[in-house]
Design a protein around this motif. Structure first.
Motif, PDB file in Angstrom:
ATOM      1  N   THR A 119      29.936  52.870  20.702  1.00 27.41           N
ATOM      2  CA  THR A 119      30.014  54.457  20.915  1.00 27.41           C
ATOM      3  C   THR A 119      29.162  54.782  21.901  1.00 27.41           C
ATOM      4  O   THR A 119      28.124  53.933  22.332  1.00 27.41           O
ATOM      5  CB  THR A 119      29.836  54.877  19.589  1.00 27.41           C
ATOM      6  OG1 THR A 119      28.296  54.523  19.037  1.00 27.41           O
ATOM      7  CG2 THR A 119      30.695  54.685  18.304  1.00 27.41           C
ATOM      8  N   THR A 120      29.069  55.954  22.241  1.00 27.54           N
ATOM      9  CA  THR A 120      28.295  56.655  23.281  1.00 27.54           C
ATOM     10  C   THR A 120      26.958  56.389  22.888  1.00 27.54           C
ATOM     11  O   THR A 120      26.365  56.542  21.819  1.00 27.54           O
ATOM     12  CB  THR A 120      28.514  57.999  23.460  1.00 27.54           C
ATOM     13  OG1 THR A 120      29.909  58.492  23.509  1.00 27.54           O
ATOM     14  CG2 THR A 120      27.725  58.922  24.489  1.00 27.54           C
ATOM     15  N   ALA A 121      26.227  56.165  24.109  1.00 30.57           N
ATOM     16  CA  ALA A 121      24.663  55.823  23.941  1.00 30.57           C
ATOM     17  C   ALA A 121      24.000  56.998  24.645  1.00 30.57           C
ATOM     18  O   ALA A 121      24.229  57.304  25.749  1.00 30.57           O
ATOM     19  CB  ALA A 121      24.216  54.399  24.510  1.00 30.57           C
ATOM     20  N   PHE A 165      30.609  65.227  21.368  1.00 30.88           N
ATOM     21  CA  PHE A 165      29.214  64.800  20.935  1.00 30.88           C
ATOM     22  C   PHE A 165      28.903  64.464  19.577  1.00 30.88           C
ATOM     23  O   PHE A 165      29.231  65.189  18.576  1.00 30.88           O
ATOM     24  CB  PHE A 165      28.340  66.087  21.331  1.00 30.88           C
ATOM     25  CG  PHE A 165      26.961  65.941  21.063  1.00 30.88           C
ATOM     26  CD1 PHE A 165      26.176  65.213  22.117  1.00 30.88           C
ATOM     27  CD2 PHE A 165      26.024  66.279  20.167  1.00 30.88           C
ATOM     28  CE1 PHE A 165      24.752  64.874  22.032  1.00 30.88           C
ATOM     29  CE2 PHE A 165      24.815  66.303  19.831  1.00 30.88           C
ATOM     30  CZ  PHE A 165      24.145  65.517  20.782  1.00 30.88           C
ATOM     31  N   ILE A 166      28.300  63.302  19.471  1.00 29.90           N
ATOM     32  CA  ILE A 166      28.352  62.631  17.989  1.00 29.90           C
ATOM     33  C   ILE A 166      26.908  62.762  17.418  1.00 29.90           C
ATOM     34  O   ILE A 166      26.545  62.379  16.354  1.00 29.90           O
ATOM     35  CB  ILE A 166      28.786  61.290  17.586  1.00 29.90           C
ATOM     36  CG1 ILE A 166      28.565  60.154  19.042  1.00 29.90           C
ATOM     37  CG2 ILE A 166      30.474  61.316  17.859  1.00 29.90           C
ATOM     38  CD1 ILE A 166      29.229  58.869  18.796  1.00 29.90           C
ATOM     39  N   ASP A 192      25.587  54.962  19.822  1.00 30.94           N
ATOM     40  CA  ASP A 192      25.244  53.550  20.395  1.00 30.94           C
ATOM     41  C   ASP A 192      24.941  52.314  19.402  1.00 30.94           C
ATOM     42  O   ASP A 192      24.320  51.644  19.168  1.00 30.94           O
ATOM     43  CB  ASP A 192      23.601  53.780  20.926  1.00 30.94           C
ATOM     44  CG  ASP A 192      23.100  52.565  21.823  1.00 30.94           C
ATOM     45  OD1 ASP A 192      23.956  51.898  22.228  1.00 30.94           O
ATOM     46  OD2 ASP A 192      21.872  52.287  21.989  1.00 30.94           O
ATOM     47  N   ARG A 193      26.297  52.205  18.937  1.00 33.12           N
ATOM     48  CA  ARG A 193      26.623  51.183  17.915  1.00 33.12           C
ATOM     49  C   ARG A 193      27.872  50.587  18.088  1.00 33.12           C
ATOM     50  O   ARG A 193      28.978  51.154  18.509  1.00 33.12           O
ATOM     51  CB  ARG A 193      26.206  51.340  16.476  1.00 33.12           C
ATOM     52  CG  ARG A 193      27.010  52.678  15.872  1.00 33.12           C
ATOM     53  CD  ARG A 193      26.362  53.073  14.864  1.00 33.12           C
ATOM     54  NE  ARG A 193      25.274  54.177  15.269  1.00 33.12           N
ATOM     55  CZ  ARG A 193      24.399  54.523  14.445  1.00 33.12           C
ATOM     56  NH1 ARG A 193      24.443  54.462  13.348  1.00 33.12           N
ATOM     57  NH2 ARG A 193      23.684  55.722  14.830  1.00 33.12           N
ATOM     58  N   LYS A 194      28.240  49.326  17.835  1.00 36.82           N
ATOM     59  CA  LYS A 194      29.502  48.659  17.649  1.00 36.82           C
ATOM     60  C   LYS A 194      30.301  49.364  16.303  1.00 36.82           C
ATOM     61  O   LYS A 194      29.880  49.055  15.297  1.00 36.82           O
ATOM     62  CB  LYS A 194      29.426  47.153  17.680  1.00 36.82           C
ATOM     63  CG  LYS A 194      28.647  46.589  18.960  1.00 36.82           C
ATOM     64  CD  LYS A 194      28.607  45.208  18.997  1.00 36.82           C
ATOM     65  CE  LYS A 194      27.919  44.601  20.317  1.00 36.82           C
ATOM     66  NZ  LYS A 194      27.732  43.112  20.449  1.00 36.82           N
TER      67      LYS A 194
END
Length: 637
Positions: free
Chosen positions: A422-424, A399-400, A406-408
């Motif tokens: 990343t995870t959104a 968990f970030i 949600d970014r490249k």
């Protein structure tokens, strides 16, 4: 206001004329004063790329500061290090009539560390001008020259730096000694701005003139996303003694792996045996990774360490293990080494961290993109990753949160780099469930028992409560439930389920005077615990687009027990609102036992929207606020 504008225009003209600054136009444009706290009269940077390992940056910045809020726009500072040498820095200050009132040399600038107090040691420093004006407006001229062998960082040029700052003239020039040193450039957000570009065989230049200040508007995207800028990079560059040739992200990742990361992961046999013993009963790689991650969290702490190659290279994994601390680079590299020791593959990742979601550019590989390091653990195939931030001692595995979501980002592999998102955590992933039993007393007080479950970003906003003392917990609920006066915290308990990344709050509160007594009647709002009364600011003519960066889902269910001797006289009607921005519904039902059941669902959608949609969004939130504030009327039998 007209008189004030005339006075400012007069003084501004006096400054222009008396200083005899050689501008292309000395005609005062009132559009440069409107909404401005400062006017950047001249902002110029000349980048001379003399060789692959020699770059000189020469700049001049002239700013007329109109009021106290404009002081932040002077940008009178310069960073330096053992590699970035200050060749010249000086400043001149003029009063409102163009008279020179102060001349400052390098010795007059304050010299401080460039990084915060959490840094153990660093040779990155900043010289800045600590000038306190005695009157407004005033004008400051700053000139500086820097020489560096590190041509990997050709400066990004922003024609506007911030809100409430206008621009008279901005010039950005890159000179290069030969064709092999020609930079690639990426122009962003030029739109309708009057920006002139010129190219010669050995130079690229940009000129912008007369750009009005932008006034901040609520929910606006990040400033750099909507304003013009130029990004630059060299295909053939030099960085701290190492040459590089990079045409794409794959090559940059390979260069990073071979020159920055390789050889930094050695650990002692004793450490390897220790972590292997910890994971001996784990059945899968992710189970092993989770155990290793939690071990790392338990034995290390974060501290900034700006050393290595230009502050980009992580300190040795063996040093982190010995010292039990590291920065994002060192802790990520250390964790990667621990995972490697137990046979779990992972990749070092560069990311632009922060609450704003800033993406790496797909086709513009530069080392200057990124301010943080995390790890990516491949799941089954290289197109699916579990992300971990090794600087957090409290976040669950995988968990970030909203710092890197949600970014490249750039995933660095031995075979090269690749851009991955990343995870959104979007909308229903960010869920809050409230179940509550509420007792209304006939003296206006209430007693509340509530169970609150949060996930996703809403989890990220709540789970810190488990480490707070009672006074801080009470402060939290007084803030969250600010519409309830005189809250008393009767009891509470928390459960942080890190496996499911779910935080549960069990709360009991009492409060006086929640309901309003009117003779034989009682008025109260059934939405006791989750009123959404936010209404965006109204603008007659919205200029900027707006953004909902993280949507969420709230589901509320309350059983409301009314005082003995009272019956329901008026219930609000059920409501349902459907919009491109989200969905909302609420209802109150009288149960057979005389209690009330209140249910509410609110889904807010993530998205970027043009300015002409703002009024619709404001109307959407206004309707929700109105519904959340509806009243029930009880009357004595």
């Amino acid at each position: 206001m007209r008189l004030l504008s005339f006075v400012v225009l007069f003084i501004y003209s006096a400054v222009c004329f008396s200083q005899k600054i050689n501008y292309t136009s000395l005609v005062t444009d009132k559009n440069l004063i409107e909404n401005a706290d400062a006017i950047v009269r001249l902002d110029e940077l000349v980048v001379d790329i003399i060789a692959q390992d020699n770059m000189v940056l020469t700049s001049k910045r002239v700013v007329t500061v109109l009021n106290k809020n404009g002081n932040k726009h002077i940008n009178a500072f310069v960073g330096y290090s053992s590699s970035n040498k200050i060749k010249n820095i000086k400043a001149l200050v003029y009063d409102s009539f163009g008279n020179e009132i102060k001349k400052l040399k390098e010795k007059d600038f304050k010299d401080v560390s460039a990084v915060s107090g959490g840094t153990l040691f660093s040779d990155y420093r900043v010289k800045y001008l600590d000038y306190t004006p005695t009157q407004y407006p005033y004008t400051i001229v700053l000139e500086k020259e820097i020489q560096t062998p590190n041509t990997v960082f050709v400066p990004e040029w922003n024609f506007l730096d911030d809100y409430r700052q206008s621009l008279e003239k901005s010039s950005f020039v890159i000179n290069y000694a030969n064709a092999n040193l020609k930079p690639a450039v990426l122009e962003k957000n030029f739109g309708d701005y009057a920006i002139e570009k010129k190219e010669t065989p050995l130079s690229i230049s940009y000129l912008a003139t007369n750009i009005s200040a932008i006034k901040w508007e609520e929910l606006s995207p990040d400033f750099n996303v909507i304003t013009p800028k130029v990004m630059s990079r060299l295909v053939n560059f030099h960085y701290e003694g190492i040459n590089g040739h990079v045409e794409n992200w794959g090559q940059l990742g390979e260069w990073m792996h071979n020159n920055i990361l390789k050889g930094r992961g050695n650990l002692s046999l004793a450490v390897k045996e220790k972590v292997r013993n910890l994971v001996k009963d784990a059945a899968t790689d992710l189970e092993k990774a989770k155990i290793v991650y939690e071990y790392m969290q338990s034995v290390t702490r974060y501290i900034s360490v700006q050393v290595g190659i230009g502050g980009v290279q992580p300190i040795l994994a063996s040093e982190v293990d010995r010292l039990k601390y590291g920065d994002c680079k060192g802790l990520s590299n250390y964790t990667k080494s621990l995972l490697e020791a137990v046979g779990v593959n992972s990749y070092y990742v560069h990311v632009e961290a922060g609450s704003d979601k800033i993406n790496f550019e797909d086709d513009f590989p530069t080392l200057s993109q990124g301010n943080h390091a995390i790890l990516a653990i491949p799941n089954n195939n290289n197109n699916n990753y579990t992300w971990i931030d090794c600087t957090s001692q409290i976040h669950p595995f995988g968990f970030i949160g909203d710092f890197t979501d949600d970014r490249k980002v750039l995933v660095i592999k031995p075979t090269g780099g690749e851009i991955v998102k990343t995870t959104a955590y979007l909308e229903k992933n960010n869920e809050q469930l409230i179940k509550s039993n509420i007792q209304l007393l006939n003296n206006g007080a209430i007693k509340v028992k509530a169970v609150i479950e949060t996930q996703g970003i809403q989890y990220d906003n709540r789970f810190y409560l488990e480490d707070k003392d009672r006074d801080k917990v009470l402060e939290h609920y007084q803030d969250v439930w600010s519409s309830i006066n005189n809250i008393e915290l009767e009891d509470y308990s928390f459960n942080n389920n890190k496996e499911k990344v779910k935080f549960t709050e069990n709360v009991k509160i009492t409060a006086e005077n929640y309901t309003r007594l009117l003779g034989s009647r009682i008025l109260f709002t059934p939405n006791v615990l989750n009123k959404s009364l936010y209404i965006p600011k109204r603008y007659r003519s919205r200029k900027l687009p707006f953004s909902i960066s993280r949507g969420y889902m709230d589901v509320d269910t309350y059983v409301i027990n009314i005082p003995e001797g009272f019956v329901v006289e008026v219930l609000p009607e059920a409501n349902k609102i459907i919009s491109e921005f989200g969905e909302y519904k609420s209802s109150v039902v009288l149960e057979k036992d005389g209690s009330l059941k209140y249910t509410r669902e609110f889904l807010l959608r993530t998205g970027n929207f043009p300015s002409n949609k703002y009024k619709e969004y404001r109307d959407f939130r206004r309707k929700i606020a109105s519904n959340d504030n509806q009243k029930i009327v009880l009357v004595k039998k």
